[in-house]
Design a protein around this motif. Structure first.
Motif, PDB file in Angstrom:
ATOM      1  N   ASP A 240     -19.062  -2.230 -37.274  1.00  0.00           N
ATOM      2  CA  ASP A 240     -17.951  -1.932 -36.373  1.00  0.00           C
ATOM      3  C   ASP A 240     -16.668  -1.591 -37.132  1.00  0.00           C
ATOM      4  O   ASP A 240     -15.695  -1.144 -36.518  1.00  0.00           O
ATOM      5  N   TYR A 241     -16.674  -1.799 -38.446  1.00  0.00           N
ATOM      6  CA  TYR A 241     -15.477  -1.585 -39.267  1.00  0.00           C
ATOM      7  C   TYR A 241     -15.613  -0.382 -40.201  1.00  0.00           C
ATOM      8  O   TYR A 241     -14.761  -0.151 -41.055  1.00  0.00           O
ATOM      9  N   LEU A 242     -16.703   0.393 -40.024  1.00  0.00           N
ATOM     10  CA  LEU A 242     -16.973   1.557 -40.867  1.00  0.00           C
ATOM     11  C   LEU A 242     -17.215   2.784 -40.003  1.00  0.00           C
ATOM     12  O   LEU A 242     -17.615   2.662 -38.848  1.00  0.00           O
ATOM     13  N   ILE A 243     -16.961   3.960 -40.578  1.00  0.00           N
ATOM     14  CA  ILE A 243     -17.344   5.176 -39.867  1.00  0.00           C
ATOM     15  C   ILE A 243     -18.871   5.267 -39.851  1.00  0.00           C
ATOM     16  O   ILE A 243     -19.552   4.505 -40.547  1.00  0.00           O
ATOM     17  N   GLU A 244     -19.415   6.176 -39.080  1.00  0.00           N
ATOM     18  CA  GLU A 244     -20.873   6.223 -38.875  1.00  0.00           C
ATOM     19  C   GLU A 244     -21.645   6.383 -40.177  1.00  0.00           C
ATOM     20  O   GLU A 244     -22.681   5.746 -40.383  1.00  0.00           O
TER      21      GLU A 244
END
Length: 268
Positions: A240-244
């Motif tokens: 939830d804290y990173l780009i895809e």
């Protein structure tokens, strides 16, 4: 007899006027002297009061700075205060991969803004972001740009994740760091290097081992290591804290990273 009384009266009047005039002159002189003395005492008191207040203000300012930078390595604190006493600015370079988020209000711009807002004209902060491996960094113009800045402190995210994606091993990564540190010291013998890892990845296996090796390397070489991974989730919510693609943090990830570093650089 009448003439004698008039003469005595005239003499008495003259004597009275003379003595009165003398008394008035003495009284006037005494009052003026007292007023001058009072003014002198007041001026001296003002000067004596102002000077300690100024010294106290400067001392409080120095104590405030000491507190703000108290997390820094000792040599960095000493050099910072030496430059401050000489009216010179302390240069900080933030160096690393696109995970710095230079153009998207990432952790690096947030950290820069925080440092400048708290330390004001005592510091300069520059961000050097490069999409290269550690080997390309040390052998290319990217490192030259950082060194030309002549920083007093370098916060280096040493391209470990980029190395991982391009089959550059930990040994080469560590050698690149040592080469950079050596040239950095040649450029500015008072400079200090701080190491930190890139962001963590969800579901990775080999990458965490590389980061563990980086921390051990820093300890062996007596390089300060900032382990911001302790602030990240260590469960399935990490995504939830990173780009895809996980190449960089997203907004939430940048905020976590920034908060950790702001707490380190500005101790409040």
């Amino acid at each position: 007899m009448k003439q004698l009384l008039l003469t005595v009266l005239a003499i008495s009047c003259v004597a009275f006027l003379f003595l009165g005039n003398m008394y008035w002159k003495e009284r006037t002189t005494l009052v003026a002297s007292e007023e001058k003395t009072a003014e002198t005492v007041e001026d001296t008191s003002t000067e004596e009061t102002t000077e300690p207040q100024k010294e106290e203000s400067e001392e409080e300012g120095r104590e405030g700075i000491d507190s703000l930078i108290s997390n820094w390595p000792e040599e960095a604190q000493v050099h910072f205060k030496d430059l401050m006493e000489n009216g010179e600015t302390y240069k900080i370079a933030i160096v690393g991969s696109p995970a710095l988020g230079e153009t998207e209000n990432g952790w690096a711009p947030q950290l820069k803004e925080k440092i400048l807002s708290e330390l004001d004209n005592q510091v300069e902060v520059e961000i050097f972001q490069s999409g290269v491996t550690s080997i390309e960094f040390i052998n290319g113009e990217e490192a030259d740009k950082v060194l030309a800045y002549e920083p007093d402190l370098v916060l280096l995210e040493p391209f470990s994740l980029t190395d991982n994606s391009n089959q550059v091993g930990s040994v080469q990564n560590h050698e690149s760091i040592l080469m950079f540190l050596r040239i950095l010291k040649e450029t500015n013998e008072d400079s200090v290097l701080l190491l930190q890892p890139p962001h963590p990845l969800e579901g990775a296996t080999y990458y965490p081992q590389q980061i563990e090796a980086l921390e051990e390397f820093a300890e062996e070489e007596s390089i300060s290591y900032l382990d911001h991974w302790t602030s990240w989730p260590d469960d399935e919510t990490l995504g939830d804290y990173l780009i895809e693609s996980q190449d960089t943090p997203n907004e939430k990830g940048h905020d976590i990273w920034a908060e950790y570093l702001m707490d380190y650089f500005i101790n409040q």
